[in-house]
Design an enzyme around this catalytic site. Structure first.
Site, PDB file in Angstrom:
ATOM      1  N   GLY A   4      -3.536 -10.730  -0.708  1.00 12.22           N
ATOM      2  CA  GLY A   4      -3.184  -9.378  -0.321  1.00 12.22           C
ATOM      3  C   GLY A   4      -3.505  -9.068   1.129  1.00 12.22           C
ATOM      4  N   HIS A   5      -3.101  -7.883   1.558  1.00 11.78           N
ATOM      5  CA  HIS A   5      -3.300  -7.449   2.939  1.00 11.78           C
ATOM      6  C   HIS A   5      -4.784  -7.315   3.263  1.00 11.78           C
ATOM      7  CE1 HIS A   5      -4.380  -3.296   1.751  1.00 11.78           C
ATOM      8  NE2 HIS A   5      -3.509  -3.501   0.778  1.00 11.78           N
ATOM      9  N   ASP A   6      -5.149  -7.691   4.474  1.00  8.54           N
ATOM     10  CA  ASP A   6      -6.501  -7.519   5.009  1.00  8.54           C
ATOM     11  C   ASP A   6      -7.562  -8.381   4.308  1.00  8.54           C
ATOM     12  OD1 ASP A   6      -6.140  -4.977   6.914  1.00  8.54           O
ATOM     13  OD2 ASP A   6      -5.071  -4.571   5.057  1.00  8.54           O
ATOM     14  N   THR A  62       0.860  -1.183   0.000  1.00  8.94           N
ATOM     15  CA  THR A  62       0.000   0.000   0.000  1.00  8.94           C
ATOM     16  C   THR A  62       0.893   1.229   0.000  1.00  8.94           C
ATOM     17  OG1 THR A  62      -0.144  -0.099   2.417  1.00  8.94           O
ATOM     18  CG2 THR A  62      -1.925  -1.107   1.180  1.00  8.94           C
ATOM     19  N   PHE A  67      -8.157  -6.313   1.084  1.00 10.08           N
ATOM     20  CA  PHE A  67      -9.484  -6.110   1.669  1.00 10.08           C
ATOM     21  C   PHE A  67     -10.599  -6.916   0.979  1.00 10.08           C
ATOM     22  CE2 PHE A  67      -7.506  -2.214   3.405  1.00 10.08           C
ATOM     23  CZ  PHE A  67      -7.908  -2.319   4.719  1.00 10.08           C
TER      24      PHE A  67
END
Length: 293
Positions: free
Chosen positions: A219-221, A164, A239
């Protein structure tokens, strides 16, 4: 902005995001998602970077510290970099031990009974892994809590930094630190050469009996719910939420913040840019519904 000014009257215990805020965390909100302010109901003690012009109800402002700024993402990112630097400096004094089995083990890591960890692996500080794990050669695990009966295939990376970016005052991009964890349930298999990123505003979660094939990027989250199957080469962006019993075909891509409802089927090579309903079969670029299962 001075860090001491931002921290005034708050005690920060981590990060969250406005879509799923937590008390005593740091987050940011821009005008385009101002409608998510309602999620702050019941939240207290948080540091919130808010874009100038957002109308914050008094009830939220009284319980949290708001810093109004032209660019809340940048201010948030700069604050989180300070937070990350503190953690990095604390970790520099910690040591890894080379075990007799040929893998490196961090401080305060906990490995359950009957685990098999092959040579060339690295288990980071404070990692927790349950019983009956089989972790194959070259696997790297950091920032993770993992359940029983876990399999990680060769050279997978679990707990990598998320991707990010923010833009500094000179117009240059810099990475926003992602300081969450990866939470993995029971009976999960991670494929060879997978990358599973840690969360930023929340933890990355992979629930029980999820199976990931080789060369998958999470990916993140991201949240992947029970009994979902993800085949080779799939990319799941930050997300995204993947429901229970979902099948994602070879080389499919899932856009950030998209939700795939329970029991849907994503065809091979699909480019999923919108949320998918339960039991729906989608394919193509962009992916579109074909029929119900």
């Amino acid at each position: 902005m001075e860090n001491s000014q931002a921290e005034n009257n708050v005690t920060i215990k981590g990060a969250s995001y406005i879509g799923e805020p937590k008390s005593y965390t740091v987050m940011y909100i821009s005008k385009k998602v101002e409608h998510l302010l309602k999620n702050l109901e019941g939240i207290e003690g948080s540091l919130i970077f808010a874009e100038e012009g957002i109308d914050v109800p008094d009830a939220y402002a009284e319980k949290n510290r708001f810093v109004y700024t032209e660019n809340p993402q940048r201010e948030y990112a700069e604050y989180m970099q300070i937070y990350a630097d503190r953690k990095w400096n604390a970790d520099k004094g910690r040591h890894y031990t080379l075990t007799n089995e040929g893998y490196y083990l961090g401080e305060n890591a906990k490995i359950g009974d009957n685990a098999c960890i092959e040579p060339g692996c690295l288990i980071g500080h404070d990692v927790i892994i349950g019983k009956n794990a089989h972790i194959r050669a070259g696997v790297k695990i950091k920032n993770a809590v993992i359940g029983d009966d876990f399999i990680a295939n060769e050279n997978a990376v679990i707990g990598a930094d998320g991707f990010t970016m923010a833009i500094d005052l000179k117009g240059n991009k810099f990475r926003i630190p992602t300081l969450g964890k990866v939470i993995i349930g029971n009976g999960v298999e991670i494929g060879a050469l997978n990358n599973v990123s840690v969360g930023s505003g929340r933890d990355t979660v992979i629930e029980d009996y999820v199976k990931l094939d080789a060369l998958v990027h999470v990916g993140h989250d991201v949240r992947i719910k029970k009994n979902t199957e993800v085949t080779a080469g799939v990319i799941i962006s930050g997300f995204a939420v993947i429901g229970e019993d979902v099948f994602i075909g070879v080389n499919a891509s899932v856009r950030n913040r998209v939700e795939l409802a329970d029991s849907c089927f994503i065809g091979m090579g699909a480019n999923v840019t919108k949320s998918v309903n339960g039991q729906e079969i989608v394919a193509g670029n962009p992916a579109h519904p074909i029929r119900k299962k």
